[in-house]
Design a protein around this motif. Structure first.
Motif, PDB file in Angstrom:
ATOM      1  N   GLU A  35      39.571  30.046  53.148  1.00 29.06           N
ATOM      2  CA  GLU A  35      40.388  30.895  52.274  1.00 29.06           C
ATOM      3  C   GLU A  35      39.793  30.911  50.856  1.00 29.06           C
ATOM      4  O   GLU A  35      39.703  31.964  50.221  1.00 29.06           O
ATOM      5  N   ALA A  36      39.380  29.746  50.378  1.00 33.26           N
ATOM      6  CA  ALA A  36      38.748  29.665  49.054  1.00 33.26           C
ATOM      7  C   ALA A  36      37.464  30.490  49.030  1.00 33.26           C
ATOM      8  O   ALA A  36      37.184  31.198  48.050  1.00 33.26           O
ATOM      9  N   TYR A  37      36.695  30.419  50.099  1.00 38.15           N
ATOM     10  CA  TYR A  37      35.459  31.201  50.204  1.00 38.15           C
ATOM     11  C   TYR A  37      35.765  32.695  50.064  1.00 38.15           C
ATOM     12  O   TYR A  37      35.093  33.409  49.325  1.00 38.15           O
ATOM     13  N   SER A  38      36.792  33.137  50.763  1.00 37.02           N
ATOM     14  CA  SER A  38      37.173  34.545  50.726  1.00 37.02           C
ATOM     15  C   SER A  38      37.559  34.979  49.305  1.00 37.02           C
ATOM     16  O   SER A  38      37.130  36.039  48.828  1.00 37.02           O
ATOM     17  N   TYR A  39      38.359  34.160  48.640  1.00 35.12           N
ATOM     18  CA  TYR A  39      38.755  34.488  47.265  1.00 35.12           C
ATOM     19  C   TYR A  39      37.560  34.486  46.310  1.00 35.12           C
ATOM     20  O   TYR A  39      37.454  35.346  45.432  1.00 35.12           O
ATOM     21  N   CYS A  40      36.671  33.524  46.476  1.00 39.16           N
ATOM     22  CA  CYS A  40      35.488  33.455  45.604  1.00 39.16           C
ATOM     23  C   CYS A  40      34.572  34.653  45.825  1.00 39.16           C
ATOM     24  O   CYS A  40      34.005  35.197  44.876  1.00 39.16           O
ATOM     25  N   LYS A  41      34.443  35.056  47.072  1.00 40.25           N
ATOM     26  CA  LYS A  41      33.621  36.229  47.385  1.00 40.25           C
ATOM     27  C   LYS A  41      34.224  37.485  46.749  1.00 40.25           C
ATOM     28  O   LYS A  41      33.506  38.298  46.160  1.00 40.25           O
ATOM     29  N   LYS A  42      35.546  37.617  46.848  1.00 40.30           N
ATOM     30  CA  LYS A  42      36.214  38.756  46.226  1.00 40.30           C
ATOM     31  C   LYS A  42      36.053  38.717  44.711  1.00 40.30           C
ATOM     32  O   LYS A  42      35.839  39.761  44.075  1.00 40.30           O
ATOM     33  N   ALA A  43      36.147  37.522  44.138  1.00 37.74           N
ATOM     34  CA  ALA A  43      35.965  37.385  42.680  1.00 37.74           C
ATOM     35  C   ALA A  43      34.548  37.778  42.282  1.00 37.74           C
ATOM     36  O   ALA A  43      34.344  38.493  41.298  1.00 37.74           O
ATOM     37  N   TYR A  44      33.582  37.318  43.042  1.00 32.95           N
ATOM     38  CA  TYR A  44      32.180  37.604  42.734  1.00 32.95           C
ATOM     39  C   TYR A  44      31.875  39.100  42.864  1.00 32.95           C
ATOM     40  O   TYR A  44      31.130  39.656  42.060  1.00 32.95           O
ATOM     41  N   ASN A  45      32.470  39.742  43.857  1.00 31.02           N
ATOM     42  CA  ASN A  45      32.184  41.162  44.107  1.00 31.02           C
ATOM     43  C   ASN A  45      33.026  42.119  43.274  1.00 31.02           C
ATOM     44  O   ASN A  45      32.752  43.317  43.245  1.00 31.02           O
ATOM     45  N   SER A  46      34.027  41.599  42.587  1.00 27.69           N
ATOM     46  CA  SER A  46      34.920  42.452  41.816  1.00 27.69           C
ATOM     47  C   SER A  46      34.237  42.984  40.551  1.00 27.69           C
ATOM     48  O   SER A  46      33.416  42.317  39.938  1.00 27.69           O
ATOM     49  N   ASP A  47      34.624  44.198  40.182  1.00 26.74           N
ATOM     50  CA  ASP A  47      34.141  44.803  38.936  1.00 26.74           C
ATOM     51  C   ASP A  47      35.228  44.825  37.868  1.00 26.74           C
ATOM     52  O   ASP A  47      35.060  45.438  36.822  1.00 26.74           O
ATOM     53  N   ASN A  48      36.339  44.161  38.156  1.00 27.51           N
ATOM     54  CA  ASN A  48      37.470  44.158  37.247  1.00 27.51           C
ATOM     55  C   ASN A  48      37.709  42.733  36.751  1.00 27.51           C
ATOM     56  O   ASN A  48      37.882  41.807  37.550  1.00 27.51           O
ATOM     57  N   GLU A  51      41.057  41.103  37.818  1.00 25.60           N
ATOM     58  CA  GLU A  51      41.042  40.840  39.256  1.00 25.60           C
ATOM     59  C   GLU A  51      40.166  39.617  39.581  1.00 25.60           C
ATOM     60  O   GLU A  51      40.530  38.781  40.403  1.00 25.60           O
ATOM     61  N   THR A  52      39.029  39.518  38.921  1.00 25.20           N
ATOM     62  CA  THR A  52      38.139  38.377  39.118  1.00 25.20           C
ATOM     63  C   THR A  52      38.854  37.082  38.766  1.00 25.20           C
ATOM     64  O   THR A  52      38.813  36.103  39.521  1.00 25.20           O
ATOM     65  N   LYS A  53      39.532  37.080  37.645  1.00 27.12           N
ATOM     66  CA  LYS A  53      40.274  35.888  37.219  1.00 27.12           C
ATOM     67  C   LYS A  53      41.394  35.554  38.200  1.00 27.12           C
ATOM     68  O   LYS A  53      41.624  34.385  38.521  1.00 27.12           O
ATOM     69  N   ARG A  54      42.077  36.573  38.682  1.00 28.10           N
ATOM     70  CA  ARG A  54      43.168  36.370  39.626  1.00 28.10           C
ATOM     71  C   ARG A  54      42.652  35.743  40.935  1.00 28.10           C
ATOM     72  O   ARG A  54      43.253  34.801  41.459  1.00 28.10           O
ATOM     73  N   TYR A  55      41.517  36.234  41.419  1.00 26.15           N
ATOM     74  CA  TYR A  55      40.936  35.664  42.642  1.00 26.15           C
ATOM     75  C   TYR A  55      40.452  34.227  42.431  1.00 26.15           C
ATOM     76  O   TYR A  55      40.591  33.385  43.318  1.00 26.15           O
ATOM     77  N   LEU A  56      39.893  33.950  41.267  1.00 29.22           N
ATOM     78  CA  LEU A  56      39.447  32.575  40.997  1.00 29.22           C
ATOM     79  C   LEU A  56      40.638  31.621  40.919  1.00 29.22           C
ATOM     80  O   LEU A  56      40.547  30.477  41.364  1.00 29.22           O
ATOM     81  N   LYS A  57      41.755  32.094  40.374  1.00 29.75           N
ATOM     82  CA  LYS A  57      42.966  31.273  40.323  1.00 29.75           C
ATOM     83  C   LYS A  57      43.465  30.967  41.741  1.00 29.75           C
ATOM     84  O   LYS A  57      43.838  29.837  42.050  1.00 29.75           O
ATOM     85  N   LYS A  58      43.433  31.964  42.614  1.00 29.60           N
ATOM     86  CA  LYS A  58      43.828  31.747  44.008  1.00 29.60           C
ATOM     87  C   LYS A  58      42.853  30.797  44.705  1.00 29.60           C
ATOM     88  O   LYS A  58      43.270  29.959  45.518  1.00 29.60           O
ATOM     89  N   TRP A 100      31.584  37.333  30.913  1.00 26.24           N
ATOM     90  CA  TRP A 100      31.570  37.982  32.223  1.00 26.24           C
ATOM     91  C   TRP A 100      30.478  37.415  33.140  1.00 26.24           C
ATOM     92  O   TRP A 100      30.728  37.111  34.301  1.00 26.24           O
ATOM     93  N   ASP A 101      29.263  37.270  32.628  1.00 32.00           N
ATOM     94  CA  ASP A 101      28.165  36.750  33.449  1.00 32.00           C
ATOM     95  C   ASP A 101      28.415  35.315  33.894  1.00 32.00           C
ATOM     96  O   ASP A 101      28.131  34.955  35.045  1.00 32.00           O
ATOM     97  N   ASP A 102      28.955  34.500  33.002  1.00 27.32           N
ATOM     98  CA  ASP A 102      29.275  33.120  33.371  1.00 27.32           C
ATOM     99  C   ASP A 102      30.349  33.081  34.456  1.00 27.32           C
ATOM    100  O   ASP A 102      30.259  32.293  35.407  1.00 27.32           O
ATOM    101  N   THR A 103      31.350  33.926  34.306  1.00 31.92           N
ATOM    102  CA  THR A 103      32.421  33.973  35.296  1.00 31.92           C
ATOM    103  C   THR A 103      31.853  34.327  36.672  1.00 31.92           C
ATOM    104  O   THR A 103      32.194  33.692  37.673  1.00 31.92           O
ATOM    105  N   LYS A 104      30.974  35.312  36.720  1.00 30.36           N
ATOM    106  CA  LYS A 104      30.358  35.715  37.984  1.00 30.36           C
ATOM    107  C   LYS A 104      29.506  34.582  38.561  1.00 30.36           C
ATOM    108  O   LYS A 104      29.545  34.327  39.769  1.00 30.36           O
TER     109      LYS A 104
END
Length: 126
Positions: A35-48, A51-58, A100-104
């Motif tokens: 589940e964490a993998y899925s959220y991290c992948k969504k965070a990495y692929n997000s352009d928002n 949304e990236t922050k929300r996925y990393l929190k999850k 942004w780059d660090d977050t990604k």
């Protein structure tokens, strides 16, 4: 006679080690890491950004669950716990970053740690 006793002792301890290892159930740790993998992948692929922050929190929550499950008596898998802990740290750094780059980059590192945690949890099941 001594050789026979030594061999029997070694054989018995090997059987007990194998038996105790196969009695482990790390499916919950694996599932949480997945589940964490899925959220991290969504965070990495997000352009928002939000949304990236929300996925990393999850992902942080899922990593926390994976750590708990990896440490419980059913699983007891230190490697899975350590990888989930690393993933939690990366996800948290990404979540708290203002760049942004660090977050990604942290999202990608967290994703890799989640993959490691899944692999270790699976190994502990064998």
């Amino acid at each position: 006679m001594k050789t026979t006793i030594i061999l029997l002792t070694l054989l018995t301890s090997s059987i007990l080690t194998v038996t105790s290892k196969t009695d482990r159930d790390c499916s919950n740790a694996y599932s949480s890491a997945d589940e964490a993998y899925s959220y991290c992948k969504k965070a990495y692929n997000s352009d928002n950004w939000d949304e990236t922050k929300r996925y990393l929190k999850k992902a942080m929550s899922s990593f926390d669950d994976a750590m708990t499950y990896a440490q419980d008596d059913d699983c007891n898998c230190e490697d899975a716990h350590s990888a989930a802990d690393d993933g939690y740290s990366y996800a948290k750094k990404g979540y708290n970053s203002d760049n942004w780059d660090d977050t990604k980059n942290y999202a990608k590192k967290a994703k890799n740690s989640a993959d490691d945690a899944m692999s270790y949890a699976n190994d502990c099941n064998d």
